[in-house]
Design a protein around this motif. Structure first.
Motif, PDB file in Angstrom:
ATOM      1  N   GLU A 175      50.331  25.090 -71.862  1.00 41.43           N
ATOM      2  CA  GLU A 175      49.843  24.992 -70.513  1.00 41.43           C
ATOM      3  C   GLU A 175      48.524  25.073 -70.538  1.00 41.43           C
ATOM      4  O   GLU A 175      47.713  24.357 -69.727  1.00 41.43           O
ATOM      5  CB  GLU A 175      50.395  25.968 -69.460  1.00 41.43           C
ATOM      6  N   VAL A 176      47.951  25.885 -71.320  1.00 43.35           N
ATOM      7  CA  VAL A 176      46.434  26.150 -71.199  1.00 43.35           C
ATOM      8  C   VAL A 176      45.729  24.589 -71.788  1.00 43.35           C
ATOM      9  O   VAL A 176      44.810  24.012 -71.399  1.00 43.35           O
ATOM     10  CB  VAL A 176      45.999  27.204 -72.029  1.00 43.35           C
ATOM     11  N   ARG A 177      46.286  24.303 -72.946  1.00 39.33           N
ATOM     12  CA  ARG A 177      45.835  23.132 -73.668  1.00 39.33           C
ATOM     13  C   ARG A 177      46.033  21.983 -72.681  1.00 39.33           C
ATOM     14  O   ARG A 177      44.943  21.045 -72.393  1.00 39.33           O
ATOM     15  CB  ARG A 177      46.536  22.845 -74.997  1.00 39.33           C
ATOM     16  N   LEU A 178      47.129  21.541 -72.107  1.00 38.38           N
ATOM     17  CA  LEU A 178      47.202  20.782 -71.045  1.00 38.38           C
ATOM     18  C   LEU A 178      46.303  20.833 -69.792  1.00 38.38           C
ATOM     19  O   LEU A 178      45.699  19.663 -69.330  1.00 38.38           O
ATOM     20  CB  LEU A 178      48.777  20.791 -70.525  1.00 38.38           C
ATOM     21  N   LYS A 179      46.121  21.868 -69.410  1.00 41.86           N
ATOM     22  CA  LYS A 179      45.027  22.080 -68.262  1.00 41.86           C
ATOM     23  C   LYS A 179      43.801  21.704 -68.520  1.00 41.86           C
ATOM     24  O   LYS A 179      43.159  20.885 -67.829  1.00 41.86           O
ATOM     25  CB  LYS A 179      45.307  23.535 -67.762  1.00 41.86           C
ATOM     26  N   ARG A 180      43.172  21.878 -69.987  1.00 44.37           N
ATOM     27  CA  ARG A 180      41.850  21.720 -70.266  1.00 44.37           C
ATOM     28  C   ARG A 180      42.114  20.037 -70.525  1.00 44.37           C
ATOM     29  O   ARG A 180      40.961  19.469 -70.037  1.00 44.37           O
ATOM     30  CB  ARG A 180      41.517  22.241 -71.577  1.00 44.37           C
ATOM     31  N   ILE A 181      42.948  19.549 -71.075  1.00 42.03           N
ATOM     32  CA  ILE A 181      42.987  17.857 -71.235  1.00 42.03           C
ATOM     33  C   ILE A 181      42.903  17.492 -70.021  1.00 42.03           C
ATOM     34  O   ILE A 181      41.944  16.475 -69.742  1.00 42.03           O
ATOM     35  CB  ILE A 181      43.890  17.891 -71.940  1.00 42.03           C
ATOM     36  N   GLU A 182      43.648  17.831 -69.165  1.00 37.50           N
ATOM     37  CA  GLU A 182      43.685  17.109 -67.509  1.00 37.50           C
ATOM     38  C   GLU A 182      42.452  17.230 -66.978  1.00 37.50           C
ATOM     39  O   GLU A 182      42.022  16.407 -66.039  1.00 37.50           O
ATOM     40  CB  GLU A 182      44.831  17.788 -66.611  1.00 37.50           C
ATOM     41  N   GLN A 183      41.741  18.560 -66.949  1.00 37.87           N
ATOM     42  CA  GLN A 183      40.462  18.695 -66.210  1.00 37.87           C
ATOM     43  C   GLN A 183      39.449  17.661 -66.875  1.00 37.87           C
ATOM     44  O   GLN A 183      38.749  17.098 -66.247  1.00 37.87           O
ATOM     45  CB  GLN A 183      39.944  20.147 -66.628  1.00 37.87           C
ATOM     46  N   LYS A 184      39.487  17.459 -68.335  1.00 40.77           N
ATOM     47  CA  LYS A 184      38.394  16.477 -68.736  1.00 40.77           C
ATOM     48  C   LYS A 184      38.817  15.151 -68.374  1.00 40.77           C
ATOM     49  O   LYS A 184      38.110  14.188 -68.182  1.00 40.77           O
ATOM     50  CB  LYS A 184      38.828  16.555 -70.398  1.00 40.77           C
ATOM     51  N   ILE A 185      40.016  14.859 -68.048  1.00 33.86           N
ATOM     52  CA  ILE A 185      40.540  13.407 -67.571  1.00 33.86           C
ATOM     53  C   ILE A 185      40.116  13.171 -66.154  1.00 33.86           C
ATOM     54  O   ILE A 185      39.331  12.264 -65.875  1.00 33.86           O
ATOM     55  CB  ILE A 185      42.154  13.161 -67.696  1.00 33.86           C
ATOM     56  N   ASP A 186      40.227  14.284 -65.425  1.00 33.11           N
ATOM     57  CA  ASP A 186      39.762  14.247 -64.282  1.00 33.11           C
ATOM     58  C   ASP A 186      38.167  14.097 -64.139  1.00 33.11           C
ATOM     59  O   ASP A 186      37.551  13.390 -63.207  1.00 33.11           O
ATOM     60  CB  ASP A 186      40.185  15.439 -63.379  1.00 33.11           C
ATOM     61  N   THR A 187      37.428  14.646 -65.079  1.00 32.65           N
ATOM     62  CA  THR A 187      36.012  14.454 -65.148  1.00 32.65           C
ATOM     63  C   THR A 187      35.672  13.203 -65.341  1.00 32.65           C
ATOM     64  O   THR A 187      34.910  12.668 -64.720  1.00 32.65           O
ATOM     65  CB  THR A 187      35.495  15.761 -66.074  1.00 32.65           C
ATOM     66  N   PHE A 188      36.380  12.547 -66.203  1.00 31.81           N
ATOM     67  CA  PHE A 188      36.127  11.171 -66.694  1.00 31.81           C
ATOM     68  C   PHE A 188      36.250  10.275 -65.519  1.00 31.81           C
ATOM     69  O   PHE A 188      35.403   9.445 -65.321  1.00 31.81           O
ATOM     70  CB  PHE A 188      37.083  10.773 -67.855  1.00 31.81           C
ATOM     71  N   LYS A 189      37.465  10.412 -64.816  1.00 28.72           N
ATOM     72  CA  LYS A 189      37.520   9.649 -63.603  1.00 28.72           C
ATOM     73  C   LYS A 189      36.475   9.944 -62.586  1.00 28.72           C
ATOM     74  O   LYS A 189      36.230   8.831 -61.952  1.00 28.72           O
ATOM     75  CB  LYS A 189      38.939   9.888 -63.034  1.00 28.72           C
TER      76      LYS A 189
END
Length: 297
Positions: free
Chosen positions: A251-265
């Motif tokens: 869940e920690v990994r997924l949260k960090r990756i999703e945060q980076k995706i949101d930053t990209f967007k």
């Protein structure tokens, strides 16, 4: 004994040769220039779908064994180099097959490696790995015994470490999305296993509680039976706690990756917004210039 040993070795070489025909890069769906981190992520992504505890396909064990085999070879730099060398030799041999086999044998230098010598060398390097993996994957006590063991093997560096930092810092949007999907799948599988193990754990602990309330032990057989019940309950509790730890990391990994995706967007949105703003200003400027030339105020 020597003839038996020779025959066994020939069989091993045959197995190796058959395995070598597979393209390990294609099995893991990675380019030949893939980094170790990319290979590891690809392995986890595919293995999560092909593991026999997850897949209902009739050839799941064989398929998973092939995936493990490809990962074990490509993730190890020494074995990967040897595999690449053999693959290149085979490609060159196929390309140069324009003359008859007799002509090739006539002009072959005595020190040039033959097909048998290459296979023999490949056997020395990969024999223990490939034959061991193949036999282990097909047996009940091999590498496919427990999905939890597989999950455990994937936890190192999952929620922290250089691999994740490199992915967050330098991964493309498509790479991040693919890894997010893979991590969601991992999280889902852990939750499924958590419920399964948790249910078994509760039943085992209830039985253990009943055992504690029974009369005194009168013989060694009864003692061993009760101890086995207690040990099973303790073992299932340890598995359950381990799975909870796995879930937190995923869940920690997924949260960090999703945060980076949101930053990209978000960055892309701001870039598009700025681009449109300048485009609008440019159009307005051109329009004003046109009006001036046409005599409009």
């Amino acid at each position: 004994p020597s003839s038996l040993h020779s025959k066994a070795r020939q069989n091993n070489v045959a197995k190796i040769a058959m395995t070598a025909k597979k393209d390990y890069y294609e099995l893991l769906d990675v380019p030949r220039t893939a980094s170790k981190d990319e290979i590891k992520r690809a392995y986890r992504r595919i293995a999560l779908k092909t593991h026999p505890d997850v897949s209902s396909a009739p050839d799941a064990r064989q398929r998973f064994a092939e995936i493990v085999e490809a990962y074990e070879i490509l993730y190890d730099e020494k074995r990967r180099s040897a595999y690449d060398l053999k693959s290149n030799r085979n490609s060159n041999r196929s390309y140069n097959q324009y003359s008859t086999s007799q002509n090739r044998s006539s002009y072959r230098r005595s020190d040039e490696p033959t097909r048998d010598s290459i296979n023999d060398s490949f056997s020395k390097i990969f024999g223990d790995v490939i034959v061991g993996l193949a036999s282990g994957a097909m047996s009940s006590g091999g590498i496919v015994t427990d999905f939890i063991e597989f999950l455990e093997s994937q936890m190192e560096g999952l929620s922290s470490g250089q691999e994740l930092e490199d992915l967050i810092g330098g991964g493309s949007l498509s790479e991040l999305k693919a890894e997010a999907e893979s991590t969601r799948s991992l999280t889902k599988q852990i939750k499924v296993k958590l419920i399964e193990v948790g249910d078994e754990c509760l039943k085992a602990e209830r039985l253990a509680d009943q055992t504690k309330g029974q009369s005194e032990v009168k013989d060694i057989e009864e003692l061993e039976r009760r101890m086995e019940i207690m040990d099973r309950a303790a073992g299932l509790r340890a598995k359950y706690d381990g799975l909870k730890s796995f879930l937190r990391k995923a869940e920690v990994r997924l949260k960090r990756i999703e945060q980076k995706i949101d930053t990209f967007k978000s960055e892309r949105y701001e870039e598009d917004k700025t681009r449109n703003k300048f485009k609008k200003l440019s159009v307005e400027k051109d329009l004003d210039e046109l009006k001036r030339k046409m005599g409009y105020k």
